[in-house]
Design an enzyme around this catalytic site. Structure first.
Site, PDB file in Angstrom:
ATOM      1  N   HIS A  14      19.292  57.603 -22.102  1.00 40.34           N
ATOM      2  CA  HIS A  14      19.636  58.893 -22.041  1.00 40.34           C
ATOM      3  C   HIS A  14      18.526  59.675 -21.565  1.00 40.34           C
ATOM      4  O   HIS A  14      17.739  60.174 -22.574  1.00 40.34           O
ATOM      5  CB  HIS A  14      20.371  59.460 -23.163  1.00 40.34           C
ATOM      6  CG  HIS A  14      20.900  61.031 -23.017  1.00 40.34           C
ATOM      7  ND1 HIS A  14      22.033  61.364 -23.722  1.00 40.34           N
ATOM      8  CD2 HIS A  14      20.650  61.675 -22.008  1.00 40.34           C
ATOM      9  CE1 HIS A  14      22.191  62.688 -23.053  1.00 40.34           C
ATOM     10  NE2 HIS A  14      21.587  62.804 -22.349  1.00 40.34           N
ATOM     11  N   HIS A  16      16.840  62.228 -18.276  1.00 43.22           N
ATOM     12  CA  HIS A  16      16.973  62.595 -16.968  1.00 43.22           C
ATOM     13  C   HIS A  16      15.655  62.652 -16.321  1.00 43.22           C
ATOM     14  O   HIS A  16      14.778  63.424 -16.912  1.00 43.22           O
ATOM     15  CB  HIS A  16      17.485  64.209 -17.227  1.00 43.22           C
ATOM     16  CG  HIS A  16      18.686  64.295 -17.615  1.00 43.22           C
ATOM     17  ND1 HIS A  16      20.014  64.400 -17.233  1.00 43.22           N
ATOM     18  CD2 HIS A  16      19.035  64.258 -19.215  1.00 43.22           C
ATOM     19  CE1 HIS A  16      20.856  64.478 -17.749  1.00 43.22           C
ATOM     20  NE2 HIS A  16      20.624  64.342 -19.232  1.00 43.22           N
ATOM     21  N   HIS A 191      28.133  62.821 -20.030  1.00 45.12           N
ATOM     22  CA  HIS A 191      27.971  63.698 -21.145  1.00 45.12           C
ATOM     23  C   HIS A 191      29.304  64.324 -21.764  1.00 45.12           C
ATOM     24  O   HIS A 191      30.231  64.838 -20.932  1.00 45.12           O
ATOM     25  CB  HIS A 191      26.972  64.909 -20.736  1.00 45.12           C
ATOM     26  CG  HIS A 191      25.569  64.612 -20.564  1.00 45.12           C
ATOM     27  ND1 HIS A 191      25.169  63.657 -19.715  1.00 45.12           N
ATOM     28  CD2 HIS A 191      24.643  65.162 -20.995  1.00 45.12           C
ATOM     29  CE1 HIS A 191      24.026  63.295 -19.471  1.00 45.12           C
ATOM     30  NE2 HIS A 191      23.331  64.479 -20.399  1.00 45.12           N
ATOM     31  N   GLU A 194      28.809  67.539 -26.512  1.00 46.10           N
ATOM     32  CA  GLU A 194      27.378  67.910 -26.619  1.00 46.10           C
ATOM     33  C   GLU A 194      27.477  69.477 -27.335  1.00 46.10           C
ATOM     34  O   GLU A 194      27.112  69.540 -28.327  1.00 46.10           O
ATOM     35  CB  GLU A 194      26.514  67.950 -25.263  1.00 46.10           C
ATOM     36  CG  GLU A 194      25.265  68.487 -25.867  1.00 46.10           C
ATOM     37  CD  GLU A 194      24.236  68.796 -24.290  1.00 46.10           C
ATOM     38  OE1 GLU A 194      24.734  68.603 -23.244  1.00 46.10           O
ATOM     39  OE2 GLU A 194      22.967  68.860 -24.496  1.00 46.10           O
ATOM     40  N   ASP A 273      15.531  65.448 -22.175  1.00 49.68           N
ATOM     41  CA  ASP A 273      14.575  66.063 -21.347  1.00 49.68           C
ATOM     42  C   ASP A 273      13.132  66.085 -21.837  1.00 49.68           C
ATOM     43  O   ASP A 273      12.854  67.353 -22.382  1.00 49.68           O
ATOM     44  CB  ASP A 273      15.150  67.472 -20.950  1.00 49.68           C
ATOM     45  CG  ASP A 273      16.559  67.234 -20.037  1.00 49.68           C
ATOM     46  OD1 ASP A 273      16.568  66.607 -18.829  1.00 49.68           O
ATOM     47  OD2 ASP A 273      17.505  67.288 -20.742  1.00 49.68           O
TER      48      ASP A 273
HETATM   49  N1  ADE Z   1      21.036  68.104 -17.939  1.00 54.07           N
HETATM   50  C1  ADE Z   1      19.666  67.670 -18.274  1.00 54.07           C
HETATM   51  N2  ADE Z   1      19.939  67.733 -19.610  1.00 54.07           N
HETATM   52  C2  ADE Z   1      21.158  67.945 -20.123  1.00 54.07           C
HETATM   53  C3  ADE Z   1      22.025  68.183 -21.112  1.00 54.07           C
HETATM   54  N3  ADE Z   1      21.369  67.900 -22.368  1.00 54.07           N
HETATM   55  N4  ADE Z   1      23.183  68.254 -21.096  1.00 54.07           N
HETATM   56  C4  ADE Z   1      23.848  68.481 -19.893  1.00 54.07           C
HETATM   57  N5  ADE Z   1      23.037  68.382 -18.773  1.00 54.07           N
HETATM   58  C5  ADE Z   1      22.051  68.186 -18.742  1.00 54.07           C
HETATM   59 ZN    ZN Z   2      21.306  64.589 -21.117  1.00 55.52          ZN
END
Ligand code: ADE
Ligand code: ZN
Length: 332
Positions: A14, A16, A191, A194, A273
């Protein structure tokens, strides 16, 4: 502990690629490509990384991605991430990219994918694959369109995912785009859970047919869902530092990872990220270990789960599990 964690063989599931853009690279590319940034300096950028929720992060994240213009920019971004991952013991990474973030501002999808593939080839020490993500804040029709643009490049793409602002954009809206992607042989993930409730996890599983849930931290609110995740061994790709920074769990000590892991859920640790959330995958292992008093055995289990949950072929999974066994033997 730190040396043990960074040396522990693991996969990252996971991440990005746009979320690995460090402020220094952002400025360098912005200057070179003539893209104005809403910040005066690298320090100012870092100071702006205080987020109230997912959306407040995404607003900055999409703005910053505008510095990525050329094939070489995407290659540099990918190579820099893979080098950092290697130093954290990552042997294999399954990497999200958001083509619509780039096509919406006029960059050809081929520029994006060719660049990312070039970067992957430059750092062959870490094996990697790509997961094409649809942006759920855009209309479902846009997801179908971008998938059609990606068709000529599917040899380079192993999975399909769904990201961006979750609340109000449930998985079932993207059923058609997922149907096309799965028909074309891509492995589905999304996703879910969250910021939005456990119902989004159910519909990701039942409507999109996903094989893994990204985040899924809210699954713990629903015992029937936990039972299903355990029974079907559906992995959750969790990202503790992300959840802390985006106020999902402002105090990491409240994170649901250990509770779900103890219940038998196939939980993994990842970075999401990393340039925005204060750390790469090793920092995520160390952060959650400190907050939840994880044992060395727990950390080994998380690394083993990361191999099990990957889309690698069975023989490579077995080789990586042996590598973990050898590593643990060599340091104890
Ligand atoms: N895009 C990048 N990081 C993300 C996250 N944590 N949740 C949803 N979209 C994303
Ligand atoms: Zn993510």
């Amino acid at each position: 502990m730190e040396r043990f964690v960074r040396g522990l063989p693991k996969t990252e599931l996971h991440i990005h690629i746009e979320g690995t853009l460090e402020p220094e690279m952002m400025f360098e590319m912005g200057e070179r490509n003539g893209v104005e940034l809403p910040f005066g300096s690298v320090d100012e950028v870092r100071a702006a990384y205080e987020f109230d929720d997912l959306q407040s992060f995404l607003d900055i994240y999409y703005q910053a991605a505008a510095v990525l213009q050329t094939e070489d920019d995407f290659a540099r971004l990918m190579a820099a991430y893979l080098e950092k991952a290697e130093s954290d013991g990552v042997r294999h990474a399954e990497i999200f990219f958001d083509p619509q973030t780039h096509t919406e501002r006029g960059i050809d999808i081929g520029t994006v994918i060719r660049g990312l593939v070039q970067g992957r080839q430059e750092v062959a020490e870490v094996s990697s694959t790509l997961i094409l993500c649809f942006l759920r804040h855009l209309p479902p029709r846009s997801a179908v369109e971008v998938f059609e643009q990606a068709r000529p490049y599917l040899d380079h793409i192993q999975g399909v995912g769904l990201d961006s602002g979750e609340l109000g954009n449930p998985p079932e809206l993207f059923a058609e785009a997922y149907r096309l992607a799965v028909e074309a042989g891509l492995r589905p993930v999304a996703h879910a859970g969250e910021e939005a409730p456990a119902e989004y996890v159910w519909s990701a599983l039942d409507v999109l047919g996903v094989e893994r849930i990204d985040h899924g931290v809210r699954a713990g609110d629903d015992p029937a869902l936990v039972d299903r995740l355990v029974r079907e061994q559906i992995p959750l790709t969790m990202c503790p530092l992300s959840n802390q920074k985006l106020q999902v769990f402002p105090d990491l000590a409240d994170h649901s990872l250990k509770e779900l892991m103890d219940a038998g859920v196939l939980v993994t640790v990842n970075s999401d990220d990393p340039s925005y959330f204060g750390g790469y995958i090793g920092d995520n292992y160390l952060g959650i270990a400190a907050a939840l008093d994880l044992t060395r055995q727990d950390l080994i289990q998380l690394a083993r789960n990361s191999v099990t949950a990957s889309f690698l072929p069975e023989d490579r999974k077995a080789a990586l599990q042996r590598e973990i066994t050898d590593y643990v033997g060599s340091v104890s």
